[in-house]
Design an enzyme around this catalytic site. Structure first.
Site, PDB file in Angstrom:
ATOM      1  N   ASP A 383       0.713  -1.076  -0.465  1.00  0.00           N
ATOM      2  CA  ASP A 383       0.098   0.021  -0.198  1.00  0.00           C
ATOM      3  C   ASP A 383       0.644   0.689   0.154  1.00  0.00           C
ATOM      4  OD1 ASP A 383      -2.444   0.918  -0.134  1.00  0.00           O
ATOM      5  OD2 ASP A 383      -3.265   0.335   1.684  1.00  0.00           O
ATOM      6  N   ASP A 436      -9.282  -2.404   1.275  1.00  0.00           N
ATOM      7  CA  ASP A 436      -9.091  -1.370   2.869  1.00  0.00           C
ATOM      8  C   ASP A 436      -9.473  -2.556   3.439  1.00  0.00           C
ATOM      9  OD1 ASP A 436      -6.619  -0.542   1.980  1.00  0.00           O
ATOM     10  OD2 ASP A 436      -8.209   1.530   0.908  1.00  0.00           O
TER      11      ASP A 436
END
EC number: 3.4.23.-
Length: 545
Positions: A383, A436
């Site tokens: 990420d 997420d």
């Protein structure tokens, strides 16, 4: 059609996690630290509304971007001046205008000289502002050269994209045109972010309970088979784990590597036709997820239809309930795909997306905390790299470019949950990547399965505190998003430390970390020891393994 296959679930997990790390506030012109700031040229970049009137009748509104130089643009509509609009002569305004301006706004074409020279010539002619038409359909940030140290420009400058600028120029052929320039402030927090937070937390909550319920049903079935005799228990592994995928250490690491390759492919090949391909993939996954969720819900009321099967070519045995539900799911996905550019299409996208996430969390499982830690830690680094560090090589954030669909005419790829910003004068969407929700959701679902297997209460278990940690991490993400002026944030940067850290800290405090780390399930005394061929097998886990 039929029961979701583990292979499809794993493939969809990969596609969704490629967009793991983005929570963003939609379209906005951000501050640019690379653009030089010098005295007289230090404004923040802001979007500017250009409201028009033709012959004193209100007409269209255009959106441009303010320049680094000149005075700041009024933020309140009621305080912004309404002035006439003139087409510059010469049209590029690289030489002083030949006509009398007298406080009007000059409309000029980009090119042939610097932005600052155009603004100086317009100001010298008496213009109150200058609107520059770009030569491409995108917005561009008007900056100054580092050697321009004597700038003293006192009129605002706004750049419009080519299509908007040409439309504004056409208005001049219809009569007298006047314009009003202002740049309203965005709200600190929009209700869209609150609803998006509730959607993410609610999705994990539903998926976790479904996963834990399925695991408990499997244990009950396992115990029934054990009571029937030892021979039945030999087939337990095939029957009890049917339709489930357990992630192992190797797949947890390879998962992030392959997701990175897939993200690069998205970035390099991003175009209209490639987005259409992603829409097809999303619809297939959405149909599978929506069908699985609806069948699971409706089977309680239509039990005979859920338990009656018929053989279908290429799909095998399929329940009558599935056959009845599948056409609705297909039609729903097709209608969304056809009308996905409509104002309220985000509702259909979110329904398909949530159903898909819930289904994948129910099928794909983390077997223990060690695998979960590796998966989330790798995703954490993934990420950060693709949101922040990728700028060093690609000069832009790969993750955010892909998520927003910057290289296409779409509002972004479909693997996102999105809600329109309701009270934002600039509109746009608040978005969050499927990854997420999905990746932390796998760990939280594992926590609830463990709690139920260990017969823990809500407060003495791990699920409640993992949910609180996830919600807090996601909330911090949105705080950071607003503090960073709407720049897309790697949500897992905040979610993983909160969620994984809470889980590990609680396990260590309670003395259960070793068991969570390696076994992933509590010790259970086996009540069927007489069926075991060897006395060394002392618990039910040995039987099931």
């Amino acid at each position: 059609m039929g029961t979701s296959s583990p292979e499809m679930a794993a493939a969809l997990l990969l596609v969704m996690a490629a967009l793991a790390g983005v929570a963003a506030g939609g379209d906005i012109v951000h501050q640019d630290d690379e653009a030089p700031k010098i005295p007289g040229c230090s404004n923040d970049f802001v979007l500017v509304k250009v409201q028009t009137w033709v012959n004193n009748r209100e007409d269209g509104e255009f959106v441009g971007v303010g320049a680094r130089f000149g005075p700041t643009i009024e933020s309140k509509e009621k305080h912004a001046n309404r002035t006439g609009l003139l087409l510059a002569d010469p049209i590029d305004c690289c030489d002083p205008p030949t006509q009398k301006v007298a406080g009007d706004v000059l409309l000029v074409q980009r090119g042939n000289c610097k932005f600052t020279k155009k603004a100086k010539n317009a100001e010298a002619a008496g213009a109150s502002a200058i609107i520059i038409i770009n030569h491409v359909h995108e917005l561009y940030k008007m900056v100054c050269d580092r050697n321009e140290t004597d700038l003293d420009i006192n009129i605002p400058a706004v750049l419009l994209p080519k299509d908007a600028g040409n439309d504004l120029q056409k208005l001049l052929t219809r009569g007298k045109v006047s314009v009003q320039l202002y740049s309203p402030d965005r709200p600190l927090v929009d209700t869209a972010e609150v609803f998006l937070w509730l959607m993410a937390v609610g999705t994990i909550l539903c998926a976790s309970y479904w996963s834990a319920w399925s695991a408990r049903e499997a244990v009950i079935e396992q115990e029934k088979l054990l009571k029937d005799g030892h021979e039945s228990s030999l087939n337990l592994e095939a029957g009890g784990s049917s339709g489930m995928v357990d992630i192992n250490m190797t797949s947890a690491i390879l998962f992030v590597v392959i997701a990175s390759c897939f993200l690069i492919m998205l970035y390099k090949l991003m175009s209209h036709w490639f987005v259409e391909l992603l829409v097809v993939i999303f619809c297939i996954g959405g149909v599978e997820g929506l069908q699985t969720c609806l069948v699971a819900l409706l089977s309680r009321w239509f039990k005979p239809a859920a338990e009656s099967f018929v053989k279908v070519p290429f799909f095998g045995a399929v329940s009558y309930l599935t056959i009845a539900v599948c056409p609705f799911c297909i039609v729903f996905a097709v209608i969304w795909a056809v009308y996905r550019r409509m104002t309220y299409a985000w509702i259909g996208q979110d329904i398909l997306g949530i159903a898909l996430i819930v289904t994948v969390i129910q099928i794909v499982r983390i077997p223990n905390l060690k695998v979960g830690s590796v998966l989330l830690s790798c995703s954490f680094l993934y990420d950060i790299f693709w949101v922040f560090i990728s700028k060093m090589w690609f000069h832009e954030s790969v993750m955010i470019v892909v998520a927003r669909g910057d290289k296409t005419d779409e509002d972004g790829v479909p693997m996102l949950l999105k809600i329109p910003r309701m009270f934002d004068p600039w509109g746009g969407f608040s978005i969050i990547g499927f990854g997420d929700i999905l990746l932390p959701g796998l760990l939280i679902a594992f926590a609830l399965r463990y709690d139920w297997a260990a017969k823990k209460t809500l407060q003495s278990g791990y699920f409640l505190w993992s949910m609180v940690a996830y919600g807090s991490g996601l909330m911090i993400t949105y705080v950071a998003l607003n503090l960073m002026d709407g720049h897309g944030q790697p949500a897992l940067l905040y979610i993983v430390p909160f969620t994984l850290g809470t889980f590990i800290a609680l396990g260590r405090k309670r003395g259960e970390l070793r068991n969570l780390w390696t076994r992933g399930q509590p010790e259970r005394v086996c009540t069927h020891m007489h069926m075991q061929p060897s006395p060394k097998d002392t618990n039910c886990d040995a039987v099931s393994s």
